[in-house]
Design an enzyme around this catalytic site. Structure first.
Site, PDB file in Angstrom:
ATOM      1  N   ILE A   1       0.850  -1.180   0.000  1.00 46.35           N
ATOM      2  CA  ILE A   1       0.000   0.000   0.000  1.00 46.35           C
ATOM      3  C   ILE A   1       0.888   1.232   0.000  1.00 46.35           C
ATOM      4  O   ILE A   1       1.800   1.357   0.828  1.00 46.35           O
ATOM      5  CB  ILE A   1      -0.914   0.013   1.248  1.00 46.35           C
ATOM      6  CG1 ILE A   1      -1.740  -1.273   1.285  1.00 46.35           C
ATOM      7  CG2 ILE A   1      -1.809   1.248   1.261  1.00 46.35           C
ATOM      8  CD1 ILE A   1      -2.281  -1.602   2.656  1.00 46.35           C
ATOM      9  N   CYS A   2       0.626   2.138  -0.926  1.00 41.39           N
ATOM     10  CA  CYS A   2       1.361   3.393  -1.008  1.00 41.39           C
ATOM     11  C   CYS A   2       0.635   4.395  -0.107  1.00 41.39           C
ATOM     12  O   CYS A   2      -0.382   4.969  -0.488  1.00 41.39           O
ATOM     13  CB  CYS A   2       1.407   3.886  -2.453  1.00 41.39           C
ATOM     14  SG  CYS A   2       2.335   5.416  -2.648  1.00 41.39           S
ATOM     15  N   LEU A   3       1.159   4.563   1.113  1.00 44.46           N
ATOM     16  CA  LEU A   3       0.526   5.436   2.092  1.00 44.46           C
ATOM     17  C   LEU A   3       1.617   5.977   3.013  1.00 44.46           C
ATOM     18  O   LEU A   3       2.302   5.201   3.687  1.00 44.46           O
ATOM     19  CB  LEU A   3      -0.522   4.646   2.894  1.00 44.46           C
ATOM     20  CG  LEU A   3      -1.331   5.400   3.936  1.00 44.46           C
ATOM     21  CD1 LEU A   3      -2.208   6.465   3.297  1.00 44.46           C
ATOM     22  CD2 LEU A   3      -2.202   4.431   4.722  1.00 44.46           C
TER      23      LEU A   3
END
Length: 139
Positions: A107-109
């Site tokens: 997840i790109c967070l």
């Protein structure tokens, strides 16, 4: 003793331990109790076997989203220096199709990296991810 509703057997066993605040799992136990006591809408949690540092959070997607009726599982692994460092968080297969979720579940967070703060919890991270998914306009 008050026991949160909906806890699986492994969670119940772990929560029955009275950990001292100096115990490295104390913070995780506190977070698990709170998550089970009042789970956010669409989210549920279980610990993986006997490892309290490994959680599986299930996302049951609301009807008013493009993921209506779909279910996803998030793997949360707490490092030894948690909460100084963020947990390792990724989706298990099948992953949601979303611009910030890679096919391998990553997840790109920024909350999972440079923007992590020790005051954050696994529940707050899961809620942020749920919010991102619920706001998606297309898969």
């Amino acid at each position: 003793k008050e026991r949160p509703q909906g806890a699986d057997a492994a969670s119940k066993k772990f929560l029955s331990n009275n950990l001292k605040s100096s115990n490295p799992n104390y913070r995780i136990q506190r977070e698990l109790k709170e998550f089970l006591r009042s789970p956010p809408p669409g989210l549920s949690v279980k610990i993986s076997g006997k490892n309290v540092r490994l959680w599986i959070i299930t996302f049951s997607m609301p009807d008013d989203t493009i993921y209506s009726g779909e279910t996803y599982k998030l793997r949360v692994q707490f490092p030894a220096d948690y909460p100084t460092s963020p947990p390792s968080v990724y989706f298990l297969s099948p992953t949601p199709r979303h611009e910030h979720v890679y096919t391998n579940g990553d997840i790109c967070l920024s909350l999972l990296g440079k923007d992590w703060r020790p005051i954050m919890t696994a529940q707050s991270v899961a809620q942020a991810i749920m919010s991102i998914l619920c706001g998606a306009q297309r898969k």
